[in-house]
Motif scaffolding. Structure first.
Motif, PDB file in Angstrom:
ATOM      1  N   MET A 185     -13.729  -5.803  -3.562  1.00  0.00           N
ATOM      2  CA  MET A 185     -13.802  -6.887  -2.579  1.00  0.00           C
ATOM      3  C   MET A 185     -13.036  -6.543  -1.316  1.00  0.00           C
ATOM      4  O   MET A 185     -13.425  -6.875  -0.217  1.00  0.00           O
ATOM      5  CB  MET A 185     -13.271  -8.186  -3.170  1.00  0.00           C
ATOM      6  CG  MET A 185     -13.336  -9.380  -2.246  1.00  0.00           C
ATOM      7  SD  MET A 185     -12.683 -10.877  -3.002  1.00  0.00           S
ATOM      8  CE  MET A 185     -13.903 -11.163  -4.280  1.00  0.00           C
ATOM      9  N   GLY A 186     -11.905  -5.819  -1.465  1.00  0.00           N
ATOM     10  CA  GLY A 186     -11.137  -5.474  -0.293  1.00  0.00           C
ATOM     11  C   GLY A 186      -9.738  -5.031  -0.659  1.00  0.00           C
ATOM     12  O   GLY A 186      -9.253  -5.278  -1.764  1.00  0.00           O
ATOM     13  N   LYS A 187      -9.084  -4.362   0.290  1.00  0.00           N
ATOM     14  CA  LYS A 187      -7.725  -3.886   0.095  1.00  0.00           C
ATOM     15  C   LYS A 187      -6.752  -4.802   0.826  1.00  0.00           C
ATOM     16  O   LYS A 187      -6.922  -5.087   2.012  1.00  0.00           O
ATOM     17  CB  LYS A 187      -7.583  -2.454   0.616  1.00  0.00           C
ATOM     18  CG  LYS A 187      -8.407  -1.422  -0.151  1.00  0.00           C
ATOM     19  CD  LYS A 187      -8.167  -0.032   0.416  1.00  0.00           C
ATOM     20  CE  LYS A 187      -8.968   1.018  -0.336  1.00  0.00           C
ATOM     21  NZ  LYS A 187      -8.756   2.390   0.215  1.00  0.00           N
ATOM     22  N   VAL A 188      -5.742  -5.242   0.098  1.00  0.00           N
ATOM     23  CA  VAL A 188      -4.715  -6.118   0.661  1.00  0.00           C
ATOM     24  C   VAL A 188      -3.374  -5.408   0.582  1.00  0.00           C
ATOM     25  O   VAL A 188      -2.989  -4.900  -0.482  1.00  0.00           O
ATOM     26  CB  VAL A 188      -4.640  -7.456  -0.104  1.00  0.00           C
ATOM     27  CG1 VAL A 188      -3.535  -8.335   0.479  1.00  0.00           C
ATOM     28  CG2 VAL A 188      -5.975  -8.179  -0.059  1.00  0.00           C
ATOM     29  N   TYR A 189      -2.669  -5.354   1.693  1.00  0.00           N
ATOM     30  CA  TYR A 189      -1.333  -4.751   1.717  1.00  0.00           C
ATOM     31  C   TYR A 189      -0.340  -5.835   2.127  1.00  0.00           C
ATOM     32  O   TYR A 189      -0.484  -6.467   3.185  1.00  0.00           O
ATOM     33  CB  TYR A 189      -1.271  -3.583   2.697  1.00  0.00           C
ATOM     34  CG  TYR A 189      -0.164  -2.604   2.372  1.00  0.00           C
ATOM     35  CD1 TYR A 189      -0.441  -1.374   1.785  1.00  0.00           C
ATOM     36  CD2 TYR A 189       1.169  -2.908   2.622  1.00  0.00           C
ATOM     37  CE1 TYR A 189       0.563  -0.471   1.466  1.00  0.00           C
ATOM     38  CE2 TYR A 189       2.183  -2.023   2.305  1.00  0.00           C
ATOM     39  CZ  TYR A 189       1.872  -0.807   1.732  1.00  0.00           C
ATOM     40  OH  TYR A 189       2.881   0.073   1.399  1.00  0.00           O
ATOM     41  N   ILE A 190       0.660  -6.057   1.288  1.00  0.00           N
ATOM     42  CA  ILE A 190       1.655  -7.106   1.542  1.00  0.00           C
ATOM     43  C   ILE A 190       2.981  -6.472   1.934  1.00  0.00           C
ATOM     44  O   ILE A 190       3.515  -5.626   1.212  1.00  0.00           O
ATOM     45  CB  ILE A 190       1.847  -7.994   0.303  1.00  0.00           C
ATOM     46  CG1 ILE A 190       0.514  -8.622  -0.115  1.00  0.00           C
ATOM     47  CG2 ILE A 190       2.875  -9.086   0.585  1.00  0.00           C
ATOM     48  CD1 ILE A 190       0.589  -9.443  -1.396  1.00  0.00           C
ATOM     49  N   ILE A 191       3.489  -6.876   3.084  1.00  0.00           N
ATOM     50  CA  ILE A 191       4.768  -6.381   3.592  1.00  0.00           C
ATOM     51  C   ILE A 191       5.836  -7.445   3.379  1.00  0.00           C
ATOM     52  O   ILE A 191       5.725  -8.562   3.881  1.00  0.00           O
ATOM     53  CB  ILE A 191       4.687  -6.050   5.098  1.00  0.00           C
ATOM     54  CG1 ILE A 191       3.702  -4.921   5.364  1.00  0.00           C
ATOM     55  CG2 ILE A 191       6.066  -5.705   5.653  1.00  0.00           C
ATOM     56  CD1 ILE A 191       4.156  -3.574   4.886  1.00  0.00           C
ATOM     57  N   ASN A 192       6.875  -7.105   2.630  1.00  0.00           N
ATOM     58  CA  ASN A 192       8.019  -7.994   2.479  1.00  0.00           C
ATOM     59  C   ASN A 192       9.063  -7.567   3.509  1.00  0.00           C
ATOM     60  O   ASN A 192       9.665  -6.502   3.402  1.00  0.00           O
ATOM     61  CB  ASN A 192       8.583  -7.902   1.063  1.00  0.00           C
ATOM     62  CG  ASN A 192       9.736  -8.875   0.824  1.00  0.00           C
ATOM     63  OD1 ASN A 192      10.370  -9.364   1.765  1.00  0.00           O
ATOM     64  ND2 ASN A 192      10.018  -9.159  -0.434  1.00  0.00           N
ATOM     65  N   GLY A 193       9.274  -8.408   4.508  1.00  0.00           N
ATOM     66  CA  GLY A 193      10.201  -8.079   5.587  1.00  0.00           C
ATOM     67  C   GLY A 193      11.572  -8.684   5.434  1.00  0.00           C
ATOM     68  O   GLY A 193      12.298  -8.841   6.425  1.00  0.00           O
ATOM     69  N   SER A 194      11.959  -9.021   4.215  1.00  0.00           N
ATOM     70  CA  SER A 194      13.294  -9.585   4.008  1.00  0.00           C
ATOM     71  C   SER A 194      14.361  -8.501   4.132  1.00  0.00           C
ATOM     72  O   SER A 194      14.176  -7.391   3.627  1.00  0.00           O
ATOM     73  CB  SER A 194      13.384 -10.231   2.621  1.00  0.00           C
ATOM     74  OG  SER A 194      14.718 -10.635   2.354  1.00  0.00           O
TER      75      SER A 194
END
Length: 223
Positions: free
Chosen positions: A1-10
């Protein structure tokens, strides 16, 4: 379905930060999808190995706490480096990446995150990403530490519904314009303030700071 990249900027690189809490809750909602999901928490340092992965993703989700009505400085550095990478690689010529953001703050009102979300929206417009919308979550210092209270509970359900809207937007590949969503817990504001004050006093004592010391203004010039 698609590629999701999650950035945690804490800035808190350990996984007990509030941003990670919201990421974990969102990932639960995505368990029934076919999305390929990757996530990372960034800190000050070398980012070049992350940028190519972002450019290969269909969707990027930035998460971070609010810092002085803005984005944490190391996340801003990351974004500046990403802009430079896009320009140098000429990747802006065929960018189709969608971007969302989840910001939380210590203020009770979720709309206090609006300036940080505006910064993210302007960044997307500048580099060629498609900005979708952001979620501004108030009372982050209550939401994250109270993990024993389910996100679907009455006090937190507005944030749960906001994350559900984010999921729907991704899964349905929506293109219609959507406004940012701002949420606050369903509790009287004074209770949040009272709990916050108790927490500050407890934290001060653990660091050997007196209650009087909390109100100290050492840099105020005396007339």
């Amino acid at each position: 379905m698609g590629k999701v990249y999650i950035i945690n900027g804490s800035p808190k690189i350990k996984k007990d930060n509030n941003s990670q809490y919201f990421i974990d809750e969102f990932l639960k909602l995505l368990e029934d999808t076919n999305l390929q999901i990757e996530q990372t928490i960034i800190s000050r340092g070398y980012y070049e190995d992350i940028y190519p992965k972002l450019m290969e993703s269909d969707i990027i989700i930035f998460t971070a706490p609010l810092y002085v009505d803005s984005i944490p400085s190391h996340l801003l550095s990351f974004m500046i480096g990403l802009e430079r990478y896009i320009k140098q690689s000429r990747a802006s010529e065929d960018i189709s990446t969608k971007v969302y953001a989840i910001f939380n703050c210590g203020f009770f009102e979720g709309y206090q995150n609006r300036i940080a979300l505006d910064i993210m929206r302007n960044f997307c417009h500048k580099v060629g990403f498609t900005w979708r919308f952001g979620i501004g979550i108030g009372a982050g210092e209550f939401m994250g530490p109270s993990k024993n209270i389910p996100l679907k509970s009455k006090g937190k359900e507005d944030t749960f519904n906001a994350l559900l809207e984010l999921k729907k937007d991704i899964v349905n590949n929506s293109l219609d314009i959507k406004n940012n969503i701002y949420t606050s817990p369903k509790m009287p504001r004074f209770i949040f303030q009272l709990a916050g004050n108790i927490g500050w006093i407890k934290q001060a004592k653990s660091n050997r700071v007196s209650i009087r010391g909390i109100y100290a203004k050492p840099y105020v010039k005396k007339l």
